[in-house]
Write an enzyme that holds these catalytic residues in place. Structure first.
Site, PDB file in Angstrom:
ATOM      1  N   VAL A   1     -10.975   2.955  -3.640  1.00 39.07           N
ATOM      2  CA  VAL A   1     -10.646   2.434  -4.975  1.00 39.07           C
ATOM      3  C   VAL A   1     -11.668   1.350  -5.299  1.00 39.07           C
ATOM      4  CG1 VAL A   1      -8.916   1.328  -6.426  1.00 39.07           C
ATOM      5  CG2 VAL A   1      -8.180   2.938  -4.657  1.00 39.07           C
TER       6      VAL A   1
ATOM      7  N   ASN B   1     -12.917  -3.249   2.498  1.00 36.68           N
ATOM      8  CA  ASN B   1     -13.880  -2.175   2.717  1.00 36.68           C
ATOM      9  C   ASN B   1     -14.903  -2.145   1.584  1.00 36.68           C
ATOM     10  OD1 ASN B   1     -12.405  -1.356   4.997  1.00 36.68           O
ATOM     11  ND2 ASN B   1     -11.053  -0.068   3.758  1.00 36.68           N
TER      12      ASN B   1
ATOM     13  N   HIS C   1     -10.266  -5.186  -3.018  1.00 40.47           N
ATOM     14  CA  HIS C   1      -8.904  -5.476  -2.561  1.00 40.47           C
ATOM     15  C   HIS C   1      -8.957  -5.889  -1.104  1.00 40.47           C
ATOM     16  CE1 HIS C   1      -9.897  -1.192  -2.472  1.00 40.47           C
ATOM     17  NE2 HIS C   1      -9.268  -1.128  -1.301  1.00 40.47           N
TER      18      HIS C   1
ATOM     19  N   HIS D   1      -7.059  -5.798   2.274  1.00 43.62           N
ATOM     20  CA  HIS D   1      -5.950  -5.179   3.002  1.00 43.62           C
ATOM     21  C   HIS D   1      -5.351  -6.253   3.919  1.00 43.62           C
ATOM     22  CE1 HIS D   1      -6.859  -0.798   2.318  1.00 43.62           C
ATOM     23  NE2 HIS D   1      -8.080  -1.260   2.126  1.00 43.62           N
TER      24      HIS D   1
ATOM     25  N   ASP E   1       0.852  -1.188   0.000  1.00 37.63           N
ATOM     26  CA  ASP E   1       0.000   0.000   0.000  1.00 37.63           C
ATOM     27  C   ASP E   1       0.889   1.241   0.000  1.00 37.63           C
ATOM     28  OD1 ASP E   1      -3.221   0.527   0.987  1.00 37.63           O
ATOM     29  OD2 ASP E   1      -1.809   2.203   1.093  1.00 37.63           O
ATOM     30  N   ILE E   2       0.494   2.229  -0.788  1.00 34.34           N
ATOM     31  CA  ILE E   2       1.305   3.448  -0.930  1.00 34.34           C
ATOM     32  C   ILE E   2       1.261   4.311   0.336  1.00 34.34           C
ATOM     33  CG2 ILE E   2      -0.433   5.031  -1.909  1.00 34.34           C
ATOM     34  CD1 ILE E   2       1.665   5.643  -4.135  1.00 34.34           C
TER      35      ILE E   2
HETATM   36  P1  AMP Z   1      -9.701   1.481   0.307  1.00 36.07           P
HETATM   37  O1  AMP Z   1      -9.796   2.809   1.003  1.00 36.07           O
HETATM   38  O2  AMP Z   1     -10.159   0.317   1.130  1.00 36.07           O
HETATM   39  O3  AMP Z   1     -10.391   1.533  -1.055  1.00 36.07           O
HETATM   40  O4  AMP Z   1      -8.185   1.223   0.059  1.00 36.07           O
HETATM   41  C1  AMP Z   1      -7.487   1.747  -1.029  1.00 36.07           C
HETATM   42  C2  AMP Z   1      -6.036   1.683  -0.693  1.00 36.07           C
HETATM   43  O5  AMP Z   1      -5.294   1.846  -1.890  1.00 36.07           O
HETATM   44  C3  AMP Z   1      -5.570   2.756   0.282  1.00 36.07           C
HETATM   45  O6  AMP Z   1      -5.042   2.130   1.450  1.00 36.07           O
HETATM   46  C4  AMP Z   1      -4.514   3.521  -0.509  1.00 36.07           C
HETATM   47  O7  AMP Z   1      -3.446   3.938   0.296  1.00 36.07           O
HETATM   48  C5  AMP Z   1      -4.091   2.501  -1.547  1.00 36.07           C
HETATM   49  N1  AMP Z   1      -3.538   3.043  -2.775  1.00 36.07           N
HETATM   50  C6  AMP Z   1      -4.044   4.050  -3.530  1.00 36.07           C
HETATM   51  N2  AMP Z   1      -3.267   4.245  -4.601  1.00 36.07           N
HETATM   52  C7  AMP Z   1      -2.256   3.349  -4.549  1.00 36.07           C
HETATM   53  C8  AMP Z   1      -1.131   3.054  -5.376  1.00 36.07           C
HETATM   54  N3  AMP Z   1      -0.865   3.725  -6.508  1.00 36.07           N
HETATM   55  N4  AMP Z   1      -0.304   2.044  -4.985  1.00 36.07           N
HETATM   56  C9  AMP Z   1      -0.543   1.367  -3.856  1.00 36.07           C
HETATM   57  N5  AMP Z   1      -1.588   1.596  -3.029  1.00 36.07           N
HETATM   58  C10 AMP Z   1      -2.435   2.565  -3.370  1.00 36.07           C
END
Ligand code: AMP
Length: 120
Positions: A96, A87, A100, A102, A30-31
């Site tokens: 997103v 989520n 996914h 976590h 995760d970024i």
């Molecule tokens: P959610 O809020 O459950 O949809 O989680 C989305 C996750 O994607 C968040 O924890 C972000 O930090 C992560 N995220 C967004 N963009 C990127 C990226 N380019 N590379 C890796 N993780 C990302």
């Protein structure tokens, strides 16, 4: 359906720190990590939310948890413990819209995961 940045990561159109890949899924860091280890395990099939799962996706989603279990073992935090969570939509904190899992580990994780006061 519009393409999300996770499809771009799958297609190597944008960079990510990929730690695992097979025919069905991809795992990357995760970024914005919320724990010492914070991986996202995503299906290559772009399912938008948990609500959009079809019966035929059950094995695929189970596979994401199977990969989480294997990563926990290989990365050495299986016995200490970890959290694997998905989520869904706005109230679930989804940002997103490509499902996914976590995988968070490396410290004791708080529960419940919210900070607001719940009145029952
Ligand atoms: P959610 O809020 O459950 O949809 O989680 C989305 C996750 O994607 C968040 O924890 C972000 O930090 C992560 N995220 C967004 N963009 C990127 C990226 N380019 N590379 C890796 N993780 C990302």
């Amino acid at each position: 359906m519009s393409e999300t940045l996770f499809t771009k990561i799958i297609n190597r159109e944008i960079p990510a720190d990929i730690v695992y890949e097979d025919e069905q899924c991809l795992a990357f860091k995760d970024i914005q990590p919320q724990a010492p280890t914070h991986l996202l395990i995503i299906p290559k099939k772009p399912i938008v939310t948990i609500n959009d799962m079809e019966a035929s996706d059950k094995e695929l989603i189970g596979h994401l948890f199977w990969v989480a279990k294997q990563m926990a073992s290989e990365m050495g935090f299986a016995s200490d413990g970890y959290r694997a969570v998905m989520n869904c939509n706005e109230h679930g904190g989804q940002s997103v819209y490509h499902i996914h899992l976590h995988l968070l580990a490396g410290k004791p994780l708080g529960w419940p995961p919210y900070t607001d006061t719940l009145k029952v």
